[in-house]
Design a protein around this motif. Sequence first.
Motif, mmCIF file in Angstrom:
data_model
loop_
_atom_site.group_PDB
_atom_site.id
_atom_site.type_symbol
_atom_site.label_atom_id
_atom_site.label_comp_id
_atom_site.label_asym_id
_atom_site.label_seq_id
_atom_site.Cartn_x
_atom_site.Cartn_y
_atom_site.Cartn_z
ATOM 1 N N LYS A 266 2.659 42.000 25.318
ATOM 2 C CA LYS A 266 2.208 42.326 26.674
ATOM 3 C C LYS A 266 3.235 41.843 27.694
ATOM 4 O O LYS A 266 2.904 41.249 28.723
ATOM 5 N N GLU B 19 5.177 39.362 27.566
ATOM 6 C CA GLU B 19 5.532 37.947 27.514
ATOM 7 C C GLU B 19 6.327 37.686 26.245
ATOM 8 O O GLU B 19 5.974 38.143 25.160
ATOM 9 N N LYS B 20 7.368 36.929 26.398
ATOM 10 C CA LYS B 20 8.185 36.637 25.215
ATOM 11 C C LYS B 20 7.473 35.613 24.326
ATOM 12 O O LYS B 20 7.131 34.525 24.783
ATOM 13 N N ILE B 21 7.215 35.994 23.088
ATOM 14 C CA ILE B 21 6.491 35.055 22.226
ATOM 15 C C ILE B 21 7.350 34.506 21.089
ATOM 16 O O ILE B 21 6.915 33.656 20.328
ATOM 17 N N ARG C 129 1.563 26.623 21.676
ATOM 18 C CA ARG C 129 1.353 27.892 22.391
ATOM 19 C C ARG C 129 1.184 29.044 21.400
ATOM 20 O O ARG C 129 0.315 29.887 21.566
ATOM 21 N N PHE D 255 8.198 40.489 22.241
ATOM 22 C CA PHE D 255 7.402 40.426 23.468
ATOM 23 C C PHE D 255 6.010 40.941 23.196
ATOM 24 O O PHE D 255 5.832 41.975 22.550
ATOM 25 N N LEU E 13 8.387 30.186 20.857
ATOM 26 C CA LEU E 13 7.453 29.423 21.685
ATOM 27 C C LEU E 13 7.155 28.105 20.979
ATOM 28 O O LEU E 13 7.286 27.997 19.764
ATOM 29 N N GLU F 26 -4.733 36.604 20.100
ATOM 30 C CA GLU F 26 -3.980 37.780 20.569
ATOM 31 C C GLU F 26 -3.600 38.680 19.391
ATOM 32 O O GLU F 26 -3.573 39.883 19.513
#
Lengths: 325, 578, 517
Positions: free
Chosen positions: B71, B73-75, B82, B69, B78, B90
Amino acid sequence: MIIFLLKRLLQAVVVMFIISLIGFTIKDSLGDPVREMVGESVSEEEREALREKLGLNDPFIVQYGRFLKGAVQGDLGQSYFYKKPVTDVILSKLPATLELVFGATLIIIFFSVPLGVYCAIKPRSWLTKFIMGASIVGISVPVFLTGIFLMFIFGVILDYLPVFGRGELISVWGPWETGLFTLDGLAHLILPSITLSSLMLPLFIRLIRSEMTEVLHSEYIKFAWAKGLDKYRIWFRLALKNTMLPVITVGGVQIGTMVAYTILTETVFQWPGMGFMFLEAINRSDTPLIIGYLVFVGLIFVITNTLVDLIYGFIDPTIKVAGGK
Amino acid sequence: MALLEVNNLKIEFPSRHGVAVAVEDVSFEVNPGEILGLVGESGAGKSTIGNAIIDLLSPPGRVAGGDVFLKGEKISSLPASRIRQIRGAEIGFIFQDPMTSLNPLFTVEEQLMETILANLDVTQESAKQKALNMLEQVGIPEPEIRIKQYPHQFSGGMRQRVGIAIALSADPALIIADEPTTALDVSIQDQILQLIRSLCKKRQVGCILVTHDMGVIANITDRVAVMYQGNLVESGTTEQILQRPEHPYTKSLISAVPRADVKLKRFPLVNYIEKASVGFSQIDVSNHWLGQTSASDVSSVAKGEDLLRVEHVNLRFITKNALLAKNRRYIQASDDVSFTVKKGETFGLVGESGSGKSTIARVIAGIYPPESGRIFFADQEISAMSERERRPIRRQIQMVFQNPYSSMNPRMRVQDIIAEPIYFHKLAGSRKEVEMIVGDLLDHVGLGRRAGIKFPHEFSGGQRQRISIARALATRPQLLICDEPTSALDVSVQAQILNLLKDLQDELGLTMLFISHDLPVIRQMCDRVSVMRYGKILEQNETEALFISPQHDYTKNLLALIPHMDHLSREGLMVQQG
Amino acid sequence: MRRGAALLASALLATTLSAGAFAKTLKVAYDADPVSLDLHEQLSGGTLQLSHMVGDPLVRWTQELKFEGRLAERWERIDDRTMRFYLRKGVKFHSGNEFTALDVKWTFNRLRTSPDFKAIFAPFESAKVVDRYTIDLVTNKPYPLLLNVATYVFPLDSKFYTGFDENGKSKDALVKHGNSYASRNFSGTGPFIVTQREQGVKVEFKRYDDYWDKKSPGNVSEIILTPIKEDATRVSALLAGDVDFISPVPPTDYDRLEKSDKVDMVTLDGTRIITFQLNQKRVEAFKNPKVRLAIDYAINNAGIAKKLMKGLGTPAAQHSPKGYMGYSEDIKLRYDLKKAKQLMKEAGYEKGLKVTMMAPNNRYVNDAKIAQAVANMLAKINIQVDLKTMPKAQYWPEFDKRAADIMMLGWHADTEDSANFIEFLAMCPNSETGFGQYNSGNYCNPEVDKLVLQSSEETDLAKRQTLLQKAEKILYDEAAFIPLHWQDLAWAAKKNVQLAPVVNVMNFPYVGDLVVK
């Protein structure tokens, strides 16, 4: 830079000297030029007289000395068949060969780059497997067969393209005639160019693929991904440029050697270039022309190598051609 | 909320022989402005985690479980489009080797600008301004000029600054630095680490610092996570881990770090390693082939007398060639270098890259001829000898390089690689005898004689270094020149190799010229030492005396830059060394 | 006067008619182009093909091997050593000069200095100009082949070749390897003028407007001759329509061309004999006629002609092809393996022999393949052959050295006469007379020599025939050499090219008379 060019010049002289020496050593085993000048029923005495007149009975040292003496003045002797100075004959055949090599080079560039790059970025796709498989076939089919096959398909069956010679030529400058500016000339160029490229194209595809694969695994490409760059930019701008650097060295030299590879292609298509001339010279024991050609090809090799090094130095910012570390 | 959260991450590498699990059940988090050290030896899986976070695992690697994750958000998992937006924008990435991570064919400006333009919605003009600004921030002098240059025109340290500038150029919230200083000289290492630290703090950027070097951990991290064979064995604040390590692996890893502060008899081994290497077998040297002399040996020198004398050696390399001598440019690689090495001692040459220490080693080995000056080996002037005369001497001077792999023919079996010099110098009679000697040597360096039938690529870096030592011993040398023999190796392996060298020296009475940039290693290995810079010897002394009271400013500076292990208390750990 | 007007009118009519029918361009592909424009520089097929395009002989062969007057309108024998030729009047050279007896004499004399042609003209004593349009050719002795030799006299424009060129060299200089005036410039009386020539690339011809033979049906106005060395390419060029007419046709493509509806193939039984010679000096066994006969019996000539030559070889048992004076019907092919083995046994070579063989690989049609086939056939009678084939450039020096026990040789009689075969291939080798120059077998039978020498002076044709047939019979009975076949000739052309009437066994098509529809 001056040192570099001087070194190369010296190298060229040494290469040409050695080739001529080898040529002279083996020339007597290439057949009897006198036999090729006279009809079969001509008597031995007549032939002997002619041989004497041509200086073919002189000792090796005398003959070679005569050759060297002429060579330093740019005179490589007289072709028996063309009855003209060897240098004139070679120079008059050079444009045809260069145009053929040019045509083949264009084909190689236009096909090998996209295909090689595709194979590198999609190593698992079926198309890649097909291209790689086909390239193996391409390497293993003799140029001669490729030529005859193409000739049969496009010349005889489909009747689209002419099968021999250079077609309509325009004089450009001095003895330089070109077929590049006439439709007929271009049509004549197509099949021989494809044939000549058939050997090199698979090699180039494989070369580009392996270089590109290596580049794609490099740290700076990984860094480029990590930087969030678009994949097309990574593939076609970054990685391709790095790929082309080694390809230019290897490839440039290969294209230089193609001048020598034209022999078979030119023979199949009756292309009046240096390669065909050379084969004919061998068939006719035209020894001055044979030696002249070999010396000239040696020179071309040195020149291409030099050009490739210059281009490489121009593209790669880390190389100074001055060299000599 | 943490900036980055990694939960139960599992990474696999499927292959034909089954699935290899590289990382298993790893969880940690990173907060803004915090530097997390991810430490472990090669193969621990620490770099794999960094790559997995931004979905850059090299194929066929894959994330088999767990989530990441950013911040909140699950990354993990993806879509490609994205994750590309996350990379650079980021999460910035800093690679280990600035020599290879910058594209040699593009200017620094192009490489900075493409990052900015790919990630931020700015104009060409402001991107340019930002690029310039970044270079200035990472401390590159004259950025207006330097920005137009190509990577090869920068020194290693400057290049890494450029790498950092690129990583930060799109204002990421997190940077992952993968061994950012391993390839750099000691004096530069510290600067770069401080730069990373200050930038992280100033910009409140989180940082994962992947390293194998406890010194680096001690220097700049806030928290540490220790990896061992794909598992996270221990984590906590840096102080906590260094001073009160709990896991036995952490303990032994810390104890294995060569010490700059005191000389120990042997290097402490990382004894947690389960597959401990084969203990090396003793050889009765007095009766063995290794202890014999051959007719071509140089008359031996008594222990403690000069075996090697280097007198006023000078050597220049041409950096720019020209037809006219006055237009040529040179670099002075050896500048009036003189020293002596006594029989049976280990003499150290220390200095940063480019100081000329390797050059002088090659001059002694006869690879480069000196321009002036003389070299004596056992009182014979070898610098004046012809190639032929030198041959018996050359046999008695052997080199061990940093990267032994490149000097081994990959198509030869190890036994043939080692036997080659024996045959070449006709040091043994029968084929059978040679086979026995090779077997003994392999036993002796701890590989076991069965290793002989394998090929070099089947070995790890440390094992290859053992092979190259065995090969060097195969000529029965009197002098062994070790040029950074362990710089490419993990701490645990380094300890083994250096101990091996020490043992061999004791046993065979070898004389060693030991070259390193690593001051702690020098202190542990050498009897006397010379400090070099720009081809000159600045200072020369007994090792202990030099470390305790350095005379030259440069030496003082070097010693001051050794990563401080202030947090590190080794008491209680000493027990393990036995 | 009226007659003159009629002539003029018909001439005009012919011109206008032909002008309509003309304007046909013929693209020809041969395997080689002529080496020089100097017709006297090299005696070769290429030169003779060129000679018939740009020149006219005094007399020429018809398809039936009869003589046909060209620049000689008629001829008569004055005595047994002299032939008188009455020349055609009003013939103009390409340069515009008028053709006279002086030109014939000049050409005759030049031929006698040519290294290649002098041997053919050796029996001649002189050429005597009788008047402006009459000339006598005189031989040293009675010479039956005088007219045969007259086919080699293509009168050249003596005025054109008089003087010095820009390099200060005499224009009539005959130079074999140099850039002489005559090798670059030509003026003769033939139907075509060379307009452009690039050695090894192409020769372009256009029809000579003032060509004397107005009766010729030929309507080709332009010829582009391209040498195409490669067999497959030459055939493809014809099939692709890039050329109209090719020669030679490779045997591998006979079927394809026969079946093609775009082209016609014309073949003629050839006159070039392909033989093997058995060297008696090198191999003791070859001195034994039984061994030679055994070899002849072991070789299946007919099989080779059928399978390897695809039928385009006529199996031979003697030198002379049908139509030649020495040819006899009762000399039959020999092939009998049993008999061959029996003969070997009788000769005491039952256990066999080991011999070397050499053959060229680019001189005759399928030469290397034929040699291989023969070697295989000899293995059946226990003669092991170590065969070496090589390009002709290397083969001839080897042949001159007699470097192998068995050597291949093909021969075509320049005089189209039986005696020529025997003189070169089967008479006792004699370096002074030059006889037996190509007799690498060293076969020597004084009786044969006698017969042939007699025939050379025998002007009674019936007697001469007997002499030559006798000689051939002896050679056959003693198996002096191993004949294989006469190599047939093949041409192929597009359907609209009416090739059949203009080709001949000498392989110089009379392109001037060629009609293209």
